[in-house]
Design a protein around this motif. Structure first.
Motif, PDB file in Angstrom:
ATOM      1  N   TYR A 251       0.917  -1.317  -0.123  1.00 19.63           N
ATOM      2  CA  TYR A 251       0.126  -0.027   0.009  1.00 19.63           C
ATOM      3  C   TYR A 251       0.946   1.152   0.032  1.00 19.63           C
ATOM      4  CZ  TYR A 251      -3.445   3.520   1.548  1.00 19.63           C
ATOM      5  OH  TYR A 251      -4.112   4.653   1.626  1.00 19.63           O
ATOM      6  N   ASP A 252       0.629   2.315  -0.888  1.00 22.70           N
ATOM      7  CA  ASP A 252       1.260   3.437  -1.107  1.00 22.70           C
ATOM      8  C   ASP A 252       0.285   4.518  -0.425  1.00 22.70           C
ATOM      9  OD1 ASP A 252       2.428   5.980  -1.789  1.00 22.70           O
ATOM     10  OD2 ASP A 252       3.167   5.178  -3.578  1.00 22.70           O
ATOM     11  N   ALA A 253       0.394   5.048   0.777  1.00 19.82           N
ATOM     12  CA  ALA A 253      -0.484   5.777   1.626  1.00 19.82           C
ATOM     13  C   ALA A 253      -0.495   7.009   0.740  1.00 19.82           C
ATOM     14  CB  ALA A 253       0.076   6.184   2.982  1.00 19.82           C
ATOM     15  N   ALA A 254       0.665   7.819   0.113  1.00 23.76           N
ATOM     16  CA  ALA A 254       0.609   9.024  -0.389  1.00 23.76           C
ATOM     17  C   ALA A 254      -0.207   8.893  -1.715  1.00 23.76           C
ATOM     18  CB  ALA A 254       2.224   9.533  -0.710  1.00 23.76           C
ATOM     19  N   ALA A 255      -0.246   7.825  -2.502  1.00 24.48           N
ATOM     20  CA  ALA A 255      -0.889   7.944  -3.678  1.00 24.48           C
ATOM     21  C   ALA A 255      -2.123   7.189  -3.512  1.00 24.48           C
ATOM     22  CB  ALA A 255      -0.053   6.933  -4.653  1.00 24.48           C
ATOM     23  N   ASN A 256      -2.454   6.478  -2.379  1.00 27.07           N
ATOM     24  CA  ASN A 256      -3.572   5.739  -1.979  1.00 27.07           C
ATOM     25  C   ASN A 256      -3.910   4.845  -3.153  1.00 27.07           C
ATOM     26  OD1 ASN A 256      -5.776   5.105  -0.302  1.00 27.07           O
ATOM     27  ND2 ASN A 256      -7.017   6.264  -1.406  1.00 27.07           N
ATOM     28  N   THR A 257      -2.858   3.951  -3.380  1.00 28.26           N
ATOM     29  CA  THR A 257      -2.835   2.766  -4.243  1.00 28.26           C
ATOM     30  C   THR A 257      -2.216   1.725  -3.835  1.00 28.26           C
ATOM     31  OG1 THR A 257      -0.965   3.584  -5.477  1.00 28.26           O
ATOM     32  CG2 THR A 257      -2.916   4.295  -6.388  1.00 28.26           C
ATOM     33  N   THR A 258      -2.410   0.445  -4.157  1.00 33.35           N
ATOM     34  CA  THR A 258      -1.510  -0.798  -3.954  1.00 33.35           C
ATOM     35  C   THR A 258      -0.916  -1.132  -5.354  1.00 33.35           C
ATOM     36  OG1 THR A 258      -3.181  -2.217  -4.655  1.00 33.35           O
ATOM     37  CG2 THR A 258      -3.357  -1.626  -2.424  1.00 33.35           C
ATOM     38  N   ARG A 259       0.317  -1.459  -5.022  1.00 37.89           N
ATOM     39  CA  ARG A 259       1.327  -2.018  -6.324  1.00 37.89           C
ATOM     40  C   ARG A 259       1.933  -3.355  -5.960  1.00 37.89           C
ATOM     41  NH1 ARG A 259       6.410  -0.301  -4.253  1.00 37.89           N
ATOM     42  NH2 ARG A 259       5.967   1.640  -3.222  1.00 37.89           N
ATOM     43  N   SER A 260       2.101  -4.190  -6.906  1.00 39.40           N
ATOM     44  CA  SER A 260       2.693  -5.393  -6.877  1.00 39.40           C
ATOM     45  C   SER A 260       4.080  -5.422  -6.417  1.00 39.40           C
ATOM     46  CB  SER A 260       2.454  -6.119  -8.247  1.00 39.40           C
ATOM     47  OG  SER A 260       3.054  -7.585  -8.015  1.00 39.40           O
ATOM     48  N   MET A 261       4.011  -6.231  -5.117  1.00 38.54           N
ATOM     49  CA  MET A 261       5.478  -6.577  -4.605  1.00 38.54           C
ATOM     50  C   MET A 261       6.033  -7.811  -4.963  1.00 38.54           C
ATOM     51  SD  MET A 261       6.135  -6.489  -0.515  1.00 38.54           S
ATOM     52  CE  MET A 261       7.086  -7.782   0.077  1.00 38.54           C
ATOM     53  N   ARG A 262       5.194  -8.797  -4.955  1.00 38.24           N
ATOM     54  CA  ARG A 262       5.491 -10.368  -5.320  1.00 38.24           C
ATOM     55  C   ARG A 262       4.423 -11.183  -5.627  1.00 38.24           C
ATOM     56  NH1 ARG A 262       7.940 -10.867   0.426  1.00 38.24           N
ATOM     57  NH2 ARG A 262       6.083 -11.872   1.424  1.00 38.24           N
ATOM     58  N   ILE A 263       4.667 -12.060  -6.704  1.00 35.33           N
ATOM     59  CA  ILE A 263       3.696 -13.028  -6.934  1.00 35.33           C
ATOM     60  C   ILE A 263       3.698 -13.979  -5.926  1.00 35.33           C
ATOM     61  CG2 ILE A 263       2.674 -14.589  -8.624  1.00 35.33           C
ATOM     62  CD1 ILE A 263       2.689 -11.680  -9.664  1.00 35.33           C
ATOM     63  N   LYS A 264       2.631 -14.602  -5.244  1.00 39.18           N
ATOM     64  CA  LYS A 264       2.430 -15.401  -4.299  1.00 39.18           C
ATOM     65  C   LYS A 264       2.581 -16.791  -4.810  1.00 39.18           C
ATOM     66  CE  LYS A 264       0.370 -15.847   0.245  1.00 39.18           C
ATOM     67  NZ  LYS A 264       0.979 -15.145   1.246  1.00 39.18           N
ATOM     68  N   GLU A 265       3.517 -17.636  -4.123  1.00 42.23           N
ATOM     69  CA  GLU A 265       3.617 -18.908  -4.473  1.00 42.23           C
ATOM     70  C   GLU A 265       2.433 -19.617  -4.322  1.00 42.23           C
ATOM     71  OE1 GLU A 265       6.231 -19.654  -6.091  1.00 42.23           O
ATOM     72  OE2 GLU A 265       7.415 -17.718  -5.534  1.00 42.23           O
ATOM     73  N   GLU A 266       1.800 -20.390  -5.324  1.00 40.28           N
ATOM     74  CA  GLU A 266       0.786 -21.080  -5.152  1.00 40.28           C
ATOM     75  C   GLU A 266       0.917 -22.353  -4.354  1.00 40.28           C
ATOM     76  OE1 GLU A 266      -2.580 -20.447  -6.299  1.00 40.28           O
ATOM     77  OE2 GLU A 266      -2.133 -18.764  -7.349  1.00 40.28           O
ATOM     78  N   LEU A 267       2.198 -22.808  -4.320  1.00 43.17           N
ATOM     79  CA  LEU A 267       2.607 -23.958  -3.738  1.00 43.17           C
ATOM     80  C   LEU A 267       3.473 -23.683  -2.598  1.00 43.17           C
ATOM     81  CD1 LEU A 267       3.363 -26.609  -6.603  1.00 43.17           C
ATOM     82  CD2 LEU A 267       1.649 -26.851  -4.807  1.00 43.17           C
ATOM     83  N   ASN A 268       3.318 -24.281  -1.571  1.00 43.41           N
ATOM     84  CA  ASN A 268       3.979 -24.277  -0.420  1.00 43.41           C
ATOM     85  C   ASN A 268       5.497 -24.484  -0.482  1.00 43.41           C
ATOM     86  OD1 ASN A 268       5.150 -23.919   2.166  1.00 43.41           O
ATOM     87  ND2 ASN A 268       3.652 -25.060   3.348  1.00 43.41           N
ATOM     88  N   ASP A 269       6.444 -23.635  -0.713  1.00 44.20           N
ATOM     89  CA  ASP A 269       7.746 -24.064  -0.984  1.00 44.20           C
ATOM     90  C   ASP A 269       8.585 -23.656   0.157  1.00 44.20           C
ATOM     91  OD1 ASP A 269       7.616 -21.380  -1.092  1.00 44.20           O
ATOM     92  OD2 ASP A 269       8.969 -21.056  -2.813  1.00 44.20           O
ATOM     93  N   TYR A 270       8.094 -23.406   1.343  1.00 42.94           N
ATOM     94  CA  TYR A 270       8.947 -23.234   2.400  1.00 42.94           C
ATOM     95  C   TYR A 270       9.465 -24.225   2.959  1.00 42.94           C
ATOM     96  CZ  TYR A 270       6.623 -18.694   2.446  1.00 42.94           C
ATOM     97  OH  TYR A 270       6.237 -17.219   2.037  1.00 42.94           O
ATOM     98  N   ARG A 271       9.091 -25.717   2.778  1.00 37.53           N
ATOM     99  CA  ARG A 271       9.643 -26.807   3.177  1.00 37.53           C
ATOM    100  C   ARG A 271       9.728 -26.776   4.856  1.00 37.53           C
ATOM    101  NH1 ARG A 271      11.291 -30.267  -0.555  1.00 37.53           N
ATOM    102  NH2 ARG A 271      11.582 -29.232  -2.496  1.00 37.53           N
ATOM    103  N   TYR A 272       8.609 -26.638   5.249  1.00 38.05           N
ATOM    104  CA  TYR A 272       8.485 -26.482   6.678  1.00 38.05           C
ATOM    105  C   TYR A 272       9.019 -27.715   7.418  1.00 38.05           C
ATOM    106  CZ  TYR A 272       5.226 -22.428   6.924  1.00 38.05           C
ATOM    107  OH  TYR A 272       4.602 -21.264   6.789  1.00 38.05           O
ATOM    108  N   PHE A 273       9.648 -27.923   8.311  1.00 38.64           N
ATOM    109  CA  PHE A 273       9.890 -28.978   9.151  1.00 38.64           C
ATOM    110  C   PHE A 273      10.062 -28.759  10.700  1.00 38.64           C
ATOM    111  CE2 PHE A 273      14.063 -27.976   7.548  1.00 38.64           C
ATOM    112  CZ  PHE A 273      14.842 -28.225   8.478  1.00 38.64           C
TER     113      PHE A 273
END
Ligand code: ADP
Ligand code: MG
Length: 480
Positions: A251-273
């Motif tokens: 969120y950019d408060a000054a412009a009051n818009t949102t802009r893309s930061m990163r595409i969310k990984e659809e698959l969980n690639d964090y390899r939780y253990f």
């Protein structure tokens, strides 16, 4: 086609532990960069993390306050990813065994409607460090002081339907963590952070739309505005027949818009253990009961207390209890005055306006509870009028809190008249002008005295001291 917005919040609260969640480093805010970074925080080879018991206790407090199920057996997981502010290359968090499951946050909307917002879970985790992009520099600077600081993440179900509801949830969480003494709740400094997951769907549709996670809001207002613009953006996409991309947006408060930061990984690639360096945590009955027994008063309990002990209307009690510190201040004022409702009026009126105007909290209010009580007492004793106190004495006093209120009133020529010499003639006048009322008085209608009081008060332009006035009236009535 009509659309509806669905929101789920992820709120991170920095716990008020002295040290980090797995290391002895201080978790203080604002220290010189990279001064609280032991080998454990940096994840150097051969180091062993050790769980901070206090962090678990504070998380349990929040869970109990929200009516969650407390997990008795917990493990900590490694969430693996590369990011410059993550020195170990993984974050320790609770993936499979969050300390709290379920529960709810009660909110009260402007319409008066009360809703229970379901929580998915509350889990413990460690914070990352901070990347600093200094103005005019290409490099990224890293400060690891925050790395390893204890956090809880409070995750709501996707059940919120408006920015107002989202704002209310965040305000309630902030209020609760402050009451519980587990987090300072400061959104501006980032000790409380809120990510909003936003999706839209055709009205009445039973399935959830694709969600976008919006970050980087540092006030409740910004959270609400960010949700508003993001939902609008998604609805416009839908109307054009385009797909919403699952992604994280800033969120950019000054412009009051949102802009893309990163595409969310659809698959969980964090390899939780499960982190092999940390033993599972088992909460004993005794320990849980001890936490339960030491729970501080919660907002609703304080509201009831204020209504019962000080006979305040529910409205007053809610306004005061909205901020734990204000409720405490009020109770301190009441140790110095028997006029509870007046004290409440002062806090809700002139004091609140002053704090808003200055943008400060009650902790920085220049007058002590005893001083505010003295002003209330001065008014109730009839020495100054409320108007004079609120409009003249109060503004002067906050500038010089060491002054004496009666002297201030005197200097401002606001003290009410308490000399028999000047009041006497006024009383005589009134007695002369209302012979019928005097007769009624002698026939036993003692309450008529207030009518005489009112007349004298009017003629003295509010400056007459009520106690002396009453005394003089009674004297004269006896003689007449
Ligand atoms: P992750 O851990 O990948 O962020 P979670 O399942 O923990 O995913 O959900 C995170 C947040 O997203 C929760 O607050 C949840 O309520 C919210 N959420 C999930 N799906 C949606 C959706 N379709 N629209 C809005 N919010 C959603
Ligand atoms: Mg998440």
């Amino acid at each position: 086609m009509k659309f509806e917005t669905i929101i789920g919040l992820e709120v991170h609260a920095q716990l008020l532990t002295e040290s980090k969640i797995f290391a002895g480093d201080a978790s203080s805010f604002g220290a010189e960069p990279n001064t609280h970074i032991s080998a454990i925080t940096l994840g150097l080879p051969g180091t062993l993390p050790r769980l901070n018991k206090r962090a678990v206790e504070l998380a349990v407090r929040m869970g109990l306050a929200c009516g969650c199920d407390i997990s008795r057996h917990q493990i900590f997981d490694r969430k693996n990813y590369f990011y410059p502010d993550l020195p170990k290359g993984y974050q320790i968090t609770q993936d499979r065994t969050p300390v709290c499951r379920g529960g709810f946050i009660p909110i009260r909307l402007k319409s008066g409607e009360v809703k229970s917002i379901r929580l998915n879970r509350i889990h413990l985790e460690e914070d990352a460090g901070k990347s600093i992009h200094a103005e005019g520099h290409d490099e990224t600077l890293l400060d690891f002081n925050r790395a390893g600081t204890a956090l809880i993440e409070i995750v709501t179900e996707p059940v919120l339907t408006s920015p107002e509801e989202a704002g209310a949830v965040l305000a309630e969480i902030r209020k609760m963590v402050r009451y519980l003494g587990i987090c300072d709740g400061n959104l501006e400094e980032g000790s409380l952070r809120c990510d909003a997951n936003v999706s839209v769907r055709p009205q009445g549709s039973g399935v959830l739309g694709k969600r976008v996670e919006v970050k980087n809001m540092n006030s409740i207002r910004h959270v609400q505005r960010a949700i508003e613009v993001e939902a609008t953006r998604q609805i416009e996409l839908a109307l054009r027949g385009e797909d919403v991309v699952s992604e994280t947006r800033l969120y950019d408060a000054a412009a009051n818009t949102t802009r893309s930061m990163r595409i969310k990984e659809e698959l969980n690639d964090y390899r939780y253990f499960p982190d092999p360096d940390l033993a599972p945590v088992v909460l004993s009955d005794d320990w849980l009961n001890a936490i339960r027994a030491s729970m501080p008063a919660l907002p609703e309990q304080v509201v009831s207390h204020l209504m019962e002990k000080y006979a305040l209307p529910e409205y007053d009690a809610r306004v005061l209890a909205d901020d734990r510190e204000v409720a405490m201040y009020f109770q301190s004022v009441c140790e110095h005055t028997p006029f509870f409702k007046s004290a409440s009026n002062w806090l809700m009126g002139p004091v609140k306006s002053y704090l808003n105007e200055k943008g400060i909290e009650i902790g920085k209010f220049p007058l002590t509870p005893a001083q505010l009580a003295a002003l209330v007492n001065l008014i109730e004793a009839g020495q100054v009028s409320y108007t004079a106190a609120a409009q003249k004495i109060f503004p002067a006093w906050v500038l010089q809190p060491e002054a004496d209120p009666a002297q201030l009133a005197n200097a401002l020529n606001l003290l009410q008249d308490s000399s028999a010499d000047s009041l006497g003639p006024l009383v005589d006048q009134v007695i002369r002008e209302f012979p019928l009322k005097v007769e009624e008085y002698h026939k036993g209608k003692k309450a008529i005295v207030t009518m005489f009081m009112g007349e004298v008060m009017k003629r003295s332009k509010g400056k007459a001291d009520p106690r002396l006035t009453q005394e003089l009236i009674l004297q004269r009535l006896k003689k007449s």
